[in-house]
Scaffold this active site. Structure first.
Site, PDB file in Angstrom:
ATOM      1  CD  GLU A   1      -4.866  -6.349   0.873  1.00  0.00           C
ATOM      2  OE1 GLU A   1      -5.936  -5.924   0.382  1.00  0.00           O
ATOM      3  OE2 GLU A   1      -3.946  -6.822   0.175  1.00  0.00           O
TER       4      GLU A   1
ATOM      5  CG  HIS B   1       3.065  -1.926  -5.402  1.00  0.00           C
ATOM      6  ND1 HIS B   1       2.038  -1.232  -5.969  1.00  0.00           N
ATOM      7  CD2 HIS B   1       2.738  -3.239  -5.517  1.00  0.00           C
ATOM      8  CE1 HIS B   1       1.129  -2.074  -6.411  1.00  0.00           C
ATOM      9  NE2 HIS B   1       1.517  -3.300  -6.147  1.00  0.00           N
TER      10      HIS B   1
END
Lengths: 348, 366
Positions: free
Chosen positions: A84, A153
């Site tokens: 990322e 998450h």
């Protein structure tokens, strides 16, 4: 095609045009609305590319980009490795060079490892360079609790990220807005953080086939009433609507204001509603401490204190890491039960 | 050249630098001397508290930017870290705008909003000046990606390479490794140039980096071509780097360069330098790149006259002195106009609870 970046001139969309009707019978999923927005803009603007994990050959981890590789090819729909910070930074460089990247985070939870790029570089580039380079980029992906994904998450990044000047943040609550807001994001010259929800991607509703652009900073009234103003954005708007319907059955009618964007924040819409209701509940799936709800309430107190007949109340996710077990996760979210209770408290 | 033209006993092969004209080499010497003089004045201004914040001096590393910039085109994008004054000057930024930025004046390249670590120059394709170690490397990869996209998807533009500079401290940052993996994987024409001055602040490269003796291993791990080159002699540097950069451009592939250099000054202006000896510093100063090039042009080749050299020195002193005067006499950024400008390109109401944003003064560079 032989075009340089400098040759491309796409004027800003008309943001004052009347929007097509919200109701209709062209029912599609939230994810399809997102795809439609991206595809329409990519057909117009060859500078736009989509990069992210599994966006191309896998057809999107959540099928948002399904079929886009086929239409636009591998040079514009680009699979990235799980990296990322790397591909967010790549997008920023490409934006400075003159392209219009869409960087997809499979989850905004994973954007935390790209925080330096998305917070230090994208929103500050224009300022640091004294106005020489902006960063027209859209970062988008799933935000908030999915379904029993546990604490790492289930991040709601809005409170963390909206703190940073230089970025804009849009958080749609329904398929109609998903298309109209994403199209506006893709035409904006500033970095836009676009927060979706895994839990809403399958939601179905009418989405106009035509092109339309929802202006940023203009809230939408989802339910109308004069008892209390309920302010929210993104997925929790749906909890608010559920709560409003329950309250209506008891004869309590509330305004549900869907903010649509957090930066800019339509405080005038809140003012208009408050003049009528004199009560406010802000519903936000971030944790309560220094949340978007805290910010909205601060602004309300700073500007509209005299309208208030009751102290403002915030409804957030509980102030604990997101739990795994289903009953715990359900209890943790700012669900309709909590909202009903909060509204009643303002009326007591 | 065909093989018949080469004498069998020829010791000396043709070098890329053979093509450089005396004018080019004189200009290189000029640029290196300009950077040094500029930095000496910067240090003095910092000590007089005319410059604030962090300030990193480029003295000792001048050949790095001059030799590598000389090997690429003016429209090839450049990005670097915070030791960036040399990059700005060598790329063509007027010393006035560079110095004024450090003085925090509106005439600075970033209107006084960036400071020493944030030299940006759009007309000269310098994309900053970045403060977080290694963070510029994914961005540089994106610049190169943009150039390649323009060529392959839009069908316009030319084959470019982006030069992304970093210090040896950035070798240990994840951002660099993610960037290198992406560049290798997606075949992106970015050249990562490690300005290896041996120290990340006070930590020697041996104390901070594995395989410090063979950085090529890091490039190999990502399938990227590698070059190790001496940054003390600008001509040797050019001879090594030019064909390497040409190949990266032609193949549209990434490269990784271990460029050996040395900074004579501390990491920043507030560095007591207890981690190295004075003897070590003077050892490097003895092979000073500016002295070497001046000696070559003045004495060995005779392509630069003594009078011309003196005139050059004089002109540089005046230009740099003028940059101080320019900076001192330039106005501060106007708080009302500048504090809230350049935050958003598309200003809308309600972006901030404090006040509306506005458009400020036009940047002098644009």
């Amino acid at each position: 095609m032989t075009t340089t970046i400098a040759d491309i001139d796409i004027p800003a969309p008309n943001l004052t045009a009347e929007l097509p009707p919200f109701e209709g019978d062209r029912v599609i999923q939230f994810r399809e609305a997102l795809r439609e927005a991206m595809s329409e803009e990519m057909r117009r603007d060859p500078r736009i590319f989509l990069m992210g994990e599994e966006v191309a050959e896998y057809n999107g981890a959540y099928k948002v980009s399904q079929g886009m590789l086929e239409e636009f090819g591998a040079k514009r729909i680009i699979d990235s490795p799980i990296s990322e910070n790397g591909f967010a930074g790549l997008g920023i460089g490409a934006a400075m060079y003159g392209l219009r990247p869409i960087i997809e985070f499979m989850s905004w939870s994973f954007s935390l490892v790209a925080a330096d790029q998305i917070l230090n570089n994208a929103p500050k580039m224009l300022y640091m360079s004294g106005g020489q380079w902006g960063c027209p980029i859209v970062f988008r992906g799933n935000d908030g609790a999915g379904g029993q994904l546990g604490s790492t998450h289930s991040w709601c990044v809005e409170a963390l990220y909206a703190n940073v000047p230089g970025l804009k943040m849009a958080i749609p609550s329904c398929p109609y807005d998903a298309k109209g807001l994403l199209k506006t994001a893709l035409r904006d010259p500033d970095p836009v953080f676009f927060l979706e929800s895994e839990r809403m991607l399958g939601d179905k509703a009418h989405v106009p086939e035509e092109e339309y652009y929802i202006p940023f900073g203009q809230a939408e009234l989802r339910r109308e009433g004069d008892s209390c103003t309920v302010v929210s954005f993104g997925r929790p708007v749906n909890f608010c609507i559920e709560a409003a319907d329950q309250l209506a059955a008891e004869g309590i009618n509330v305004d549900v204001l869907d903010m649509r964007t957090i930066r800019p924040l339509d405080v005038e819409a809140i003012e208009r509603s408050l003049r009528k209701t004199n009560r406010i509940v802000v519903v936000d799936q971030s944790w309560p401490f220094a949340s978007i709800a805290s910010e909205v309430i601060t602004q309300v107190i700073e500007r509209f204190f005299d309208y208030l007949d009751h102290q403002p109340i915030r409804v957030n996710s509980d102030d604990v890491p997101a739990p795994y077990a289903k009953p715990l996760e359900q209890a943790f979210l700012p669900h309709a039960g909590k909202i009903v209770e909060a509204v009643k408290q303002t009326l007591s | 050249m065909s093989s018949t033209e080469v004498k069998p006993d020829a010791q000396r092969r043709a070098k890329p630098s053979d093509e450089l004209t005396p004018e080019t080499l004189n200009k290189w010497l000029y640029d290196m001397m300009l950077i040094r003089e500029f930095e000496l004045r910067t240090m003095a201004a910092y000590q007089q508290a005319k410059i604030g914040g962090f300030c990193h001096i480029y003295i000792g590393q001048e050949a790095t930017v001059v030799g590598t910039f000389g090997a690429v085109n003016h429209d090839d994008p450049i990005i670097t870290a915070y030791r960036d004054h040399g990059h700005a000057l060598a790329r063509g930024m007027h010393p006035n705008h560079c110095m004024a930025e450090m003085f925090g004046k509106i005439t600075g390249c970033a209107k006084g909003k960036g400071g020493s670590m944030h030299m940006f120059d759009k007309p000269n394709h310098l994309y900053g000046g970045h403060g977080i170690v290694g963070a510029q490397t994914p961005v540089g990869t994106g610049l190169a990606f943009g150039a390649k996209y323009e060529l392959e998807v839009l069908g316009g533009g030319t084959k470019k390479v982006c030069l992304a500079y970093l210090g040896d401290g950035a070798l240990n940052q994840g951002a660099l490794h993610e960037a290198m993996n992406l560049a290798g994987l997606l075949s992106i024409p970015v050249i990562y140039i490690v300005e290896n001055n041996g120290y990340s602040m006070g930590t020697s490269i041996q104390r901070g980096t594995t395989m410090a003796h063979d950085l090529g291993a890091k490039a190999a791990a990502y399938g990227i071509d590698f070059l190790e080159v001496d940054g003390f002699d600008v001509i040797d540097l050019y001879d090594g780097f030019k064909p390497f950069a040409d190949a990266c451009r032609e193949k549209q592939r990434p490269g990784f360069v271990d460029l050996k250099t040395y900074r004579y000054q501390g990491h920043s202006m507030s560095d007591p330098q207890k981690y190295r000896t004075k003897e070590e510093v003077s050892q490097f100063q003895e092979k000073d790149s500016i002295d070497r090039l001046a000696h070559l042009l003045l004495n060995e080749r005779g392509t630069l006259g003594e009078d011309e050299y003196k005139a050059m020195q004089k002109e540089i002193k005046e230009i740099v002195k003028e940059s101080i005067k320019f900076s001192e006499s330039s106005p501060d950024p106007d708080v009302e106009a500048e504090l809230y400008s350049d935050v958003y390109a598309n200003i809308e109401p309600n972006l901030s609870p404090t006040r509306d944003y506005n458009h400020g003064a036009k940047n002098d560079l644009l």
